[in-house]
Design a protein around this motif. Structure first.
Motif, mmCIF file in Angstrom:
data_model
loop_
_atom_site.group_PDB
_atom_site.id
_atom_site.type_symbol
_atom_site.label_atom_id
_atom_site.label_comp_id
_atom_site.label_asym_id
_atom_site.label_seq_id
_atom_site.Cartn_x
_atom_site.Cartn_y
_atom_site.Cartn_z
ATOM 1 N N GLY A 7 0.809 -1.224 0.000
ATOM 2 C CA GLY A 7 0.000 0.000 0.000
ATOM 3 C C GLY A 7 0.837 1.267 0.000
ATOM 4 O O GLY A 7 0.584 2.199 0.771
ATOM 5 N N MET A 8 1.809 1.337 -0.900
ATOM 6 C CA MET A 8 2.740 2.471 -0.933
ATOM 7 C C MET A 8 2.062 3.773 -1.351
ATOM 8 O O MET A 8 2.328 4.837 -0.785
ATOM 9 N N ILE A 9 1.182 3.698 -2.351
ATOM 10 C CA ILE A 9 0.530 4.912 -2.861
ATOM 11 C C ILE A 9 -0.977 4.758 -2.733
ATOM 12 O O ILE A 9 -1.655 4.170 -3.583
ATOM 13 N N THR A 10 -1.501 5.287 -1.645
ATOM 14 C CA THR A 10 -2.941 5.256 -1.373
ATOM 15 C C THR A 10 -3.337 6.588 -0.733
ATOM 16 O O THR A 10 -2.472 7.373 -0.334
ATOM 17 N N THR B 54 -7.098 -4.075 2.237
ATOM 18 C CA THR B 54 -6.824 -3.175 3.359
ATOM 19 C C THR B 54 -6.101 -3.910 4.476
ATOM 20 O O THR B 54 -5.191 -3.353 5.110
ATOM 21 N N GLU B 55 -6.470 -5.162 4.708
ATOM 22 C CA GLU B 55 -5.781 -5.968 5.719
ATOM 23 C C GLU B 55 -4.306 -6.157 5.375
ATOM 24 O O GLU B 55 -3.450 -6.129 6.268
ATOM 25 N N ASP B 56 -3.998 -6.356 4.090
ATOM 26 C CA ASP B 56 -2.598 -6.454 3.677
ATOM 27 C C ASP B 56 -1.846 -5.171 4.022
ATOM 28 O O ASP B 56 -0.748 -5.217 4.593
ATOM 29 N N ASN C 171 2.014 -2.274 7.577
ATOM 30 C CA ASN C 171 2.262 -1.128 8.438
ATOM 31 C C ASN C 171 2.542 -1.552 9.880
ATOM 32 O O ASN C 171 3.491 -1.074 10.518
ATOM 33 N N SER C 172 1.734 -2.483 10.389
ATOM 34 C CA SER C 172 1.904 -2.920 11.783
ATOM 35 C C SER C 172 3.180 -3.728 11.977
ATOM 36 O O SER C 172 3.737 -3.775 13.072
ATOM 37 N N PHE D 31 9.952 -0.707 0.446
ATOM 38 C CA PHE D 31 9.706 -1.858 -0.420
ATOM 39 C C PHE D 31 10.833 -1.947 -1.451
ATOM 40 O O PHE D 31 11.321 -0.922 -1.910
ATOM 41 N N PRO D 32 11.230 -3.170 -1.804
ATOM 42 C CA PRO D 32 10.734 -4.457 -1.315
ATOM 43 C C PRO D 32 11.339 -4.827 0.041
ATOM 44 O O PRO D 32 12.451 -4.427 0.360
ATOM 45 N N THR D 33 10.590 -5.620 0.798
ATOM 46 C CA THR D 33 11.081 -6.207 2.043
ATOM 47 C C THR D 33 10.774 -7.695 2.008
ATOM 48 O O THR D 33 9.687 -8.090 1.586
#
Length: 215
Positions: free
Chosen positions: A43-46, A162-164, A169-170, A176-178
């Protein structure tokens, strides 16, 4: 013995992820019998980060060359000359949702799918707002395109996407990449940023050696 899991956290709009995805595919092809592989969308660009490609044109026009030099990945003329200078919106959500949707069909093929997904943009210059892109990918991987799009448009897939983003984030992913390795002892960082395959495998061996001592 329970398989260890390699988790690839990436974003479809991340150029370094595009460069690194080939390495992850090579790792997957070489060691998929040894490890489980998962791909999580970051979710880099949202939200407020959504903007036209043209706003990044100046930066990416120079930066892509370093990605090519370091990784061997190639950026296509349609991306560089047509999509990048355009007012097409950069938005990580639709292609990330395509990844999450595909994962619900063929989780064992999610690594090559992630790479094929990025090729649609970085090689072909395709717009991720166009569902035809996802229909073509579904066909490529033997999934019924109508069933894919129907699921892709569902509220469930939007929620799971959204869960991804929330998981990434958590987990404290800062870029990225990780790539991390998950085993019974916990999570271990393999790479944050690009690493060639031989270095990735050396890190994995080191982690496994540490885990064996802790067990």
């Amino acid at each position: 013995m329970k398989k260890e899991t390699i988790i690839y956290i990436f974003d479809p709009l991340c150029g370094w992820c595009y460069g690194f995805s080939g390495t992850i595919v090579d790792l997957f092809n070489k060691r998929k019998d040894e490890f489980n592989f998962e791909v999580v969308a970051g979710g880099m660009i949202t939200g407020t980060r959504i903007a036209p490609f043209s706003t990044m044109h100046g930066y990416i026009s120079g930066a892509y060359k370093r990605v090519e030099e370091m990784t061997g990945a190639k950026f296509g003329v349609p991306y560089l000359n047509e999509l990048l200078p355009s007012d097409t919106q950069m938005n990580s959500e639709p292609p990330s949702r395509a990844l999450v949707t595909f994962r619900s069909f063929l989780p064992d093929q999610v690594v090559p799918f992630a790479h094929a997904l990025q090729k649609k943009q970085y090689l072909e210059g395709r717009d991720f707002a166009d569902n035809t892109v996802y229909e073509e990918l579904a066909v490529q991987f033997g999934v019924d395109p109508k069933a894919f799009i129907e699921k892709f448009e569902s509220e469930e897939m939007k929620y799971r996407t959204t869960e991804d983003f929330q998981w990434s984030n958590s987990a404290g992913v800062k870029g990225f990449p990780t790539v991390v390795l998950k085993n019974d002892q916990g999570y271990y960082l393999i790479s944050n940023g690009f690493r060639p395959l031989d270095e990735v495998e050396k890190v994995i061996e080191t982690i496994q050696g540490m885990a064996a001592k802790e067990a």
